[in-house]
Motif scaffolding. Structure first.
Motif: not given
Length: 454
Positions: A22-26, A41-43, A162-168, A413-417
């Motif tokens: 997602x946007x955080x992971x990207x 990056x895994x999706x 880095x966990x950016x799955x949205x659901x932890x 997006x900001x926390x992802x960066x």
């Protein structure tokens, strides 16, 4: 990162592995790769974008405070600039709902392609159609994650994750403590199946708003409306009440675009189901699509929608809230409302607290005082127990109430960066993310355009 065969798994190695596209992971993957880390990056879907593309979450809200000061920049703004260059976004425009100062419309189909281009430019390896289903730990560290793909199972090794799955999901599978929902009953904010309609007469919609202001949201900027391009609408209270649809909401909400006669409807509401439980999620998908049909049929009776038709529905239901980590610090309501300065600030946001009632009809909102923005501390990205894991996006460490602001896409997006930048620093120095020099992290973020408290 070439795959090699073992007796059970193919093997992949990287410095930083980001789970969730997602946007955080990207943004995390871009930041990590630009920081010199070999990044994967895994999706699980066949395209990137997370809720922005999968669930039609549109537009992005918001890069600014209520007074119009921009507080989110960096990679997020770079993406907007590149979308604008491709005529796929008008940039930041006034929110004619009046809930925030600006919103950022975009074309999700162009976004899907653009982000792949950006990731390739940065040297990120992307694996789509890949589902993380197991995490192996060694003491307090993730030793590897295991994924299922169309070409078999892979074991993925890295020094930082880095966990950016949205659901932890990654944090949960690794044994990091997680929370879910509000205190007491653990209910989460409702899910929404979003959809688009074409053939809308937006001039007629605007005129009806001007003629019947009492039927629309009180913060709608009616004085400016004749000169503003319509970007969003909240209201039609009388029509909604008279229709008495079996949906626990009290108004219609939609946003304009991407097409000139097109709107994105955010009105369905599925409550009381757990999006991390497969049976509940299945039921939510079915209920959400049934509600879409009801709402779309109802909207054909609204002024301006007489010739409108349903044109698209989300690939999956939109999820506002599920699991979140129990981190080194949980962002509190008072931190947000008071705009409390944080020494370890790695991102800011001007979006208000916006709680869609887990069981009732309404929305509870509270706006940020002071300069209109609040700080998100680095500690919120650091889970307990697992030393080489960072978390970004919707599932960072907050209270249930505070998640209602940090979950919004520009904040993610900001926390992802920030997470990607920290992961690259940790990988380069051979240390845990908690040991990263926060001053150095903040310096790197500012150098990359992030807007932190001065």
């Amino acid at each position: 990162m070439n795959a090699t065969h073992t007796s059970e798994h193919k093997k992949l190695e990287a410095d930083v592995v980001v789970c969730g596209g997602g946007p955080a992971g990207i943004n995390a993957a871009l930041a990590a790769a630009r920081g010199g880390a070999k990044t994967l990056l895994i999706e699980r879907y066949g395209f990137l974008g997370g809720m922005s593309t999968i669930a039609l979450v549109y537009p992005w809200m918001t890069f600014h405070t209520m007074e119009g000061k921009q507080v989110i920049g960096g990679i997020a703004q770079e993406i907007v600039d590149r979308l604008m260059a491709e005529d796929a976004s008008p940039g930041h425009v006034r929110d004619t709902v009046g809930f925030v100062n600006t919103i950022t419309p975009y074309d999700p189909e162009v976004y899907k392609i653009l982000i792949h281009d950006m990731l390739r430019e940065a040297g990120v390896k992307v694996l789509l159609h890949s589902f993380v289903d197991r995490v192996k730990t060694d003491g307090d560290r993730i030793a590897r994650v295991e994924i299922t793909t169309k070409s078999g199972r892979y074991a993925v090794h890295a020094s930082q994750y880095v966990d950016t799955t949205g659901d932890a999901d990654l944090a949960y599978l690794s044994g990091a403590p997680c929370l879910q929902g509000r205190d007491g009953d653990k209910l989460t904010q409702p899910m929404t199946m979003k959809f688009r309609m074409r053939g809308v007469d937006l001039d007629r919609v605007k005129q009806y708003m001007l003629d019947h202001p009492d039927e629309f949201y009180k913060k709608t900027p009616f004085a400016e409306l004749p000169e503003l391009p319509l970007s969003g609408v909240l209201g039609y209270y009388k029509h909604w009440k008279e229709a008495a649809l079996p949906i626990n909401r009290d108004q219609v909400l939609f946003f304009i675009g991407p097409g000139p006669d097109e709107v994105l409807v955010n009105t369905t509401r599925v409550q009381g189901l757990d999006s991390t439980d497969v049976s509940d999620l299945t039921e939510a998908e079915v209920l959400g699509r049934k509600q879409v049909r009801m709402v779309a049929d109802f909207m054909k009776g609204l002024p301006g929608f007489e010739q409108a038709r349903l044109s698209s529905v989300g690939t999956q239901i939109g999820i506002r809230e599920s699991r979140r980590i129990e981190g080194q610090y949980a962002l509190q309501v008072e931190d947000v409302i008071e705009g409390k300065p944080m020494d370890d600030c790695i991102a800011r946001s001007g979006y208000p607290i916006d709680i869609h009632d887990p069981s009732g009809k309404g929305v509870t909102a509270a706006w940020v005082k002071g300069d209109g923005a609040y700080d998100i501390p680095y500690r919120c990205l650091l889970p307990q127990r697992i030393a080489n894991l960072l978390v970004a996006g919707r599932c960072i460490s907050t209270t249930h109430e505070t998640l209602a602001t940090t979950r919004l896409t520009p904040s993610c997006m900001a926390t992802g960066q920030a997470a990607g930048t920290a992961a690259a620093l940790a990988a380069a120095q051979g240390i845990a993310p908690a040991e990263v020099d926060v001053a150095l992290l903040q310096q790197r973020l500012r150098e990359a355009g992030a807007l932190l408290r001065q």
